[in-house]
Every structure is written in C-alpha cells, then in structure tokens.
Design a protein around this motif. Structure first.
Motif, PDB file in Angstrom:
ATOM      1  N   VAL A  64       0.876  -1.178   0.000  1.00 31.82           N
ATOM      2  CA  VAL A  64       0.000   0.000   0.000  1.00 31.82           C
ATOM      3  C   VAL A  64       0.908   1.220   0.000  1.00 31.82           C
ATOM      4  O   VAL A  64       1.947   1.213   0.671  1.00 31.82           O
ATOM      5  N   PHE A  65       0.542   2.231  -0.770  1.00 24.82           N
ATOM      6  CA  PHE A  65       1.288   3.492  -0.644  1.00 24.82           C
ATOM      7  C   PHE A  65       0.376   4.699  -0.808  1.00 24.82           C
ATOM      8  O   PHE A  65      -0.752   4.578  -1.312  1.00 24.82           O
ATOM      9  N   ASP A  84       5.137  12.903  -1.740  1.00 27.71           N
ATOM     10  CA  ASP A  84       5.461  12.271  -3.028  1.00 27.71           C
ATOM     11  C   ASP A  84       4.820  10.878  -2.993  1.00 27.71           C
ATOM     12  O   ASP A  84       3.629  10.766  -2.785  1.00 27.71           O
ATOM     13  N   ILE A  85       5.650   9.819  -3.167  1.00 24.16           N
ATOM     14  CA  ILE A  85       5.138   8.464  -2.948  1.00 24.16           C
ATOM     15  C   ILE A  85       5.707   7.994  -1.619  1.00 24.16           C
ATOM     16  O   ILE A  85       6.918   8.074  -1.398  1.00 24.16           O
ATOM     17  N   GLN A  86       4.832   7.558  -0.731  1.00 19.73           N
ATOM     18  CA  GLN A  86       5.263   7.104   0.597  1.00 19.73           C
ATOM     19  C   GLN A  86       4.637   5.737   0.892  1.00 19.73           C
ATOM     20  O   GLN A  86       3.417   5.568   0.816  1.00 19.73           O
ATOM     21  N   ALA A  87       5.492   4.797   1.224  1.00 17.85           N
ATOM     22  CA  ALA A  87       5.015   3.436   1.522  1.00 17.85           C
ATOM     23  C   ALA A  87       4.236   3.419   2.835  1.00 17.85           C
ATOM     24  O   ALA A  87       4.451   4.260   3.708  1.00 17.85           O
ATOM     25  N   THR A  98       6.466  -0.763  -4.727  1.00 19.21           N
ATOM     26  CA  THR A  98       6.433   0.613  -4.205  1.00 19.21           C
ATOM     27  C   THR A  98       7.813   1.260  -4.318  1.00 19.21           C
ATOM     28  O   THR A  98       7.934   2.426  -4.720  1.00 19.21           O
ATOM     29  N   ALA A  99       8.849   0.485  -3.962  1.00 19.38           N
ATOM     30  CA  ALA A  99      10.212   1.044  -4.011  1.00 19.38           C
ATOM     31  C   ALA A  99      10.537   1.486  -5.430  1.00 19.38           C
ATOM     32  O   ALA A  99      11.124   2.564  -5.642  1.00 19.38           O
ATOM     33  N   LYS A 100      10.115   0.687  -6.405  1.00 18.55           N
ATOM     34  CA  LYS A 100      10.380   1.058  -7.796  1.00 18.55           C
ATOM     35  C   LYS A 100       9.594   2.323  -8.177  1.00 18.55           C
ATOM     36  O   LYS A 100      10.127   3.241  -8.821  1.00 18.55           O
ATOM     37  N   ALA A 101       8.348   2.367  -7.757  1.00 17.70           N
ATOM     38  CA  ALA A 101       7.526   3.555  -8.049  1.00 17.70           C
ATOM     39  C   ALA A 101       8.161   4.804  -7.421  1.00 17.70           C
ATOM     40  O   ALA A 101       8.183   5.873  -8.022  1.00 17.70           O
ATOM     41  N   MET A 102       8.684   4.653  -6.209  1.00 19.61           N
ATOM     42  CA  MET A 102       9.327   5.804  -5.542  1.00 19.61           C
ATOM     43  C   MET A 102      10.535   6.272  -6.341  1.00 19.61           C
ATOM     44  O   MET A 102      10.756   7.479  -6.514  1.00 19.61           O
ATOM     45  N   ARG A 103      11.319   5.317  -6.839  1.00 22.75           N
ATOM     46  CA  ARG A 103      12.515   5.671  -7.630  1.00 22.75           C
ATOM     47  C   ARG A 103      12.117   6.385  -8.915  1.00 22.75           C
ATOM     48  O   ARG A 103      12.673   7.423  -9.272  1.00 22.75           O
TER      49      ARG A 103
END
Ligand SMILES: Cc1ncc(COP(=O)(O)O)c(C=O)c1O
Length: 273
Positions: free
Chosen positions: A228-229, A236-239, A256-261
């Motif tokens: 979930v994020f 921004d994007i936060q897990a 999620t980590a990829k989306a954040m990058r």
C-alpha cells in the motif's frame, strides 16, 4: 516571515483579513499546497489549473494565474528555505453571516511554511466516516476541511500519520490529504475519481509514470493488498507499513520502491511536468 495578501507582500504578524471573510465564517474557499525545493515550486501549472477547477466548482471568479504566480515567486523569494510548503488560499471574501456570498471580491493569500522530507514509510488507519462521492464539493479542494481535521486527529491518536476513508458505497477512496494506491499481484491500482477522491496532482503523475490502473476497490482490499502506498504533494510516494492492526513488513515493498525511484527521477527531470 512575509506572506502575500491583497496584491502585495505583508508581514505575517500584521496581515489581516476581515473577520467576516466567507472563508472563515462558512468555509467558502479553495486552496492548493505546493512543494517548493530551494525556492522552486513543483508542478505549479497543474496546481494552478486545479485551483481554477476548484474555483469554478464553487462559483468563485477564475483566479488570475499571473497574479498567483507573482505572489508565489515573491513569497518564495522573501522567505528562502530548503523545503517549503507553499499554501495558496482563495476565498469568497468579505461577506454576509450566512451562506450567501458577498460582492466585494475574493481574498487571495499565499503563505509559506518550512517542512522536512517525509519518512519513506508510515502507518495509516481507516476511519468509520465516509467520503461522499456525490456531494456538491466532491473533487474540489475546498477549505471546508474540518472532516479531515477530525479524521487526522484520530490517526494521530493511533500512532498513524494518515486516515483513509471509504465512500458511501464501501469503496476505498482517499486519505485526509493524500491519495491511496494498492499493489495486487504485482500491479498497481488506485481508486478512480468517481470514488469521490480529489484529483491529486501526485496521483495523476504517479499514474502517468508507473502505469497504475484506476480500479474500483472495496475498502477491505487493504486487508489483502501486497503493498500500500500514499501519494501527495508533500509525501510524493510514501510506503505504508501498517494499516490499522495489519503490519506490512518490509515496506516499501519492491513495487512501491520502484515507483518511488521512478517518481523521484521523473520529478527531478522536470519541475513543472
Ligand atoms: C483530500 C485530499 N486528497 C488527496 C490529496 C493529494 O493531492 P496532491 O497530490 O495534489 O497533493 C490532497 C492534497 O493534499 C487532499 O487534500
């Protein structure tokens, strides 16, 4: 600290609006929160376009984008800081005590506050109150935010930084100041605007940049989502590492980590996407 009010910079200590401003008496106003890094706003054009959509939804005159840009630039220049939240507020202006609007024209305030980068993950709670996907204000970023004040206080009581709402038909909707995404079988989904959520600028960019799908999701998808994020201007994007009692160990998960990058890269490439 300097803010913009009524056409110029003022000292925040002495700047005054009418005690009969319709934004104060009945919440007749709209706003935007814009992230500013080293004095440069992010995605300002999208924020100004949403400000106009919100103004039209409330029947306020179209805000003058040139004036708002000038105001933002002046406030940012007068108050240098590494990470700021620029707050544009535009209200119905001085008016009568009831819901009828006055005719003296709107109030425009642009203020700036210092902020810090959010942690990479956070906890959220769900709340029993609903978002109304069919209300007169649905989808508008208005200053009638007291429901969010109550829900966010509930989140803080439970050690969380955000509260998530379902809508009147039990679908997942949004947070008090953020949009919500879930990962199911490796795919990213977020509720459609018809769920009653705000058309978040960060949501819009995340959908564009990650290929997330807009899907009707029941509120209890949060019990089984792999990840979930949240998205918002300041997150921004936060897990999410906890939803109510459910721990999501290892958040941010791989998707999620990829989306954040990806978000960080794309946002760094273009400050007004
Ligand atoms: C109710 C609500 N939903 C979602 C968001 C996220 O929108 P944005 O990404 O434009 O900040 C906000 C904004 O803060 C909001 O107030």
């Amino acid at each position: 600290m300097k803010i913009w009010l009524d056409g110029g910079l003022r000292d925040i200590e002495s700047a005054r609006v009418s005690v009969l401003d319709h934004g104060l008496t009945v919440g007749d106003g709209i706003f935007e929160t814009v992230k500013a890094t080293d004095g440069t706003p992010f995605a300002l054009t999208r924020h100004l376009n949403r400000l106009t959509r919100s103004a039209r939804g409330l029947g306020l005159p179209d805000p003058d984008h040139d004036e708002v840009r000038r105001a933002c630039a002046a406030v940012l220049e007068a108050n240098p800081m590494p990470l700021g939240r620029l707050r544009i507020t535009y209200t119905g202006g001085h008016g009568p005590l009831g819901s009828d609007r006055g005719d003296q024209g709107p109030t425009l305030v642009v203020a700036l506050g210092a902020t810090t980068r959010r942690p990479d993950s956070t906890a959220v709670v769900t709340v029993p109150w609903t978002r109304n996907e069919r209300g007169a204000l649905t989808g508008l970023k208005t200053t009638s935010y007291a429901e969010n004040v109550v829900a966010l206080a509930r989140a803080h009581q439970h050690g969380a930084s955000e509260a998530l709402f379902g809508n009147t038909v039990g679908q997942l909707c949004e947070g008090t100041g953020s949009n919500v995404f879930v990962v199911l079988d490796g795919e990213i989904h977020t509720p459609p605007l018809a769920s009653g959520c705000l058309a978040g600028i960060t949501r819009e960019l995340a959908v564009e940049w990650t290929g997330a799908r807009e899907t009707d999701l029941p509120l209890d998808v949060l019990d089984r989502a792999d990840e979930v994020f949240l998205t918002s201007t300041l997150r921004d994007i936060q897990a999410v590492h906890r939803v109510d009692e459910r721990e999501l160990a290892g958040a941010p998960g791989p998707v999620t980590a990829k989306a954040m990058r990806v978000f960080e890269e794309r946002a760094g490439d273009d400050l007004d996407p």
